[in-house]
Write a protein that holds these residues in place. Structure first.
Motif, PDB file in Angstrom:
ATOM      1  N   LYS A  87      32.196  32.142  46.411  1.00 12.95           N
ATOM      2  CA  LYS A  87      30.987  32.928  46.830  1.00 12.95           C
ATOM      3  C   LYS A  87      30.880  33.816  45.710  1.00 12.95           C
ATOM      4  O   LYS A  87      31.442  34.020  44.659  1.00 12.95           O
ATOM      5  CB  LYS A  87      31.010  33.649  48.491  1.00 12.95           C
ATOM      6  N   GLU A  88      29.741  34.732  45.727  1.00 14.37           N
ATOM      7  CA  GLU A  88      29.340  35.557  44.849  1.00 14.37           C
ATOM      8  C   GLU A  88      30.556  36.590  44.640  1.00 14.37           C
ATOM      9  O   GLU A  88      31.292  37.034  45.366  1.00 14.37           O
ATOM     10  CB  GLU A  88      28.190  36.449  45.014  1.00 14.37           C
ATOM     11  N   LYS A 112      26.551  34.896  38.944  1.00 10.76           N
ATOM     12  CA  LYS A 112      27.036  35.507  40.148  1.00 10.76           C
ATOM     13  C   LYS A 112      28.362  35.522  40.516  1.00 10.76           C
ATOM     14  O   LYS A 112      29.160  36.008  41.293  1.00 10.76           O
ATOM     15  CB  LYS A 112      26.217  35.356  41.345  1.00 10.76           C
ATOM     16  N   LYS A 113      28.963  34.529  40.281  1.00 10.52           N
ATOM     17  CA  LYS A 113      30.456  34.205  40.069  1.00 10.52           C
ATOM     18  C   LYS A 113      31.082  33.640  39.025  1.00 10.52           C
ATOM     19  O   LYS A 113      30.217  33.197  37.898  1.00 10.52           O
ATOM     20  CB  LYS A 113      30.723  33.159  41.286  1.00 10.52           C
TER      21      LYS A 113
END
Length: 128
Positions: A87-88, A112-113
C-alpha cells in the motif's frame, strides 16, 4: 547503513537536485547506469512496512532485517517486514528478472510506495 543514508540523501534532494537541470547525472557510487526522472511523492509513515513476496521471503529476509535496522537508526521508525499486499508508504522488495541484466542489477521506482526489483540476491544488496 551507508546505503540507507544514501537513499535518504537521494530522496531528500530529489526535487532540488533536478530543478535546475533535469539531465544532471547522479553523483553516487556505484554509478547509476540509467536514470528516468518522473513525478511522484513518497512519504515514510508510522504505518509503512517493508513488503516482500512469499516466494522471496526466505531468500532475502536477512538483508531486509539489516535494511529495517538501518531505517530504525536513520528515521526512528520501526517498520515491520510483511508478506501482505503493498500500500502507499510501503517499501517493497522483489526478486525479478530485469530484462536479462546481471544479477547485481536493480530497479527502484519511487512514487506513493517504493518498489525495489532486483535480478538477484546481490541486486537487493546493491539497492539497499
Amino acid at each position: 547503513m551507508k546505503k540507507i543514508v544514501l537513499l535518504q540523501i537521494v530522496l531528500c534532494s530529489y526535487g532540488s537536485l533536478f530543478a535546475q537541470n533535469k539531465n544532471l547525472p547522479l553523483q553516487i557510487v556505484p554509478a547509476v547506469k540509467e536514470w528516468k526522472l518522473q513525478t511522484g511523492n513518497f512519504i515514510l509513515t508510522d504505518q509503512s512496512k517493508i513488503c516482500v513476496s512469499n516466494k522471496d521471503y526466505s531468500k532475502i529476509i536477512s538483508q531486509l532485517n539489516i535494511f529495517r535496522n538501518d531505517v530504525q537508526t536513520v528515521f526512528s521508525k520501526s517498520l515491520p517486514i510483511t508478506t501482505v499486499a503493498q500500500k502507499e508508504g510501503d517499501i517493497c522488495f522483489e526478486l525479478k528478472q530485469i530484462s536479462k541484466k546481471q544479477e547485481g542489477s536493480y530497479s527502484i521506482k519511487i512514487d506513493k510506495k517504493i518498489i525495489v526489483e532486483a535480478a538477484g540476491y546481490s541486486g537487493i544488496w546493491n539497492a539497499m
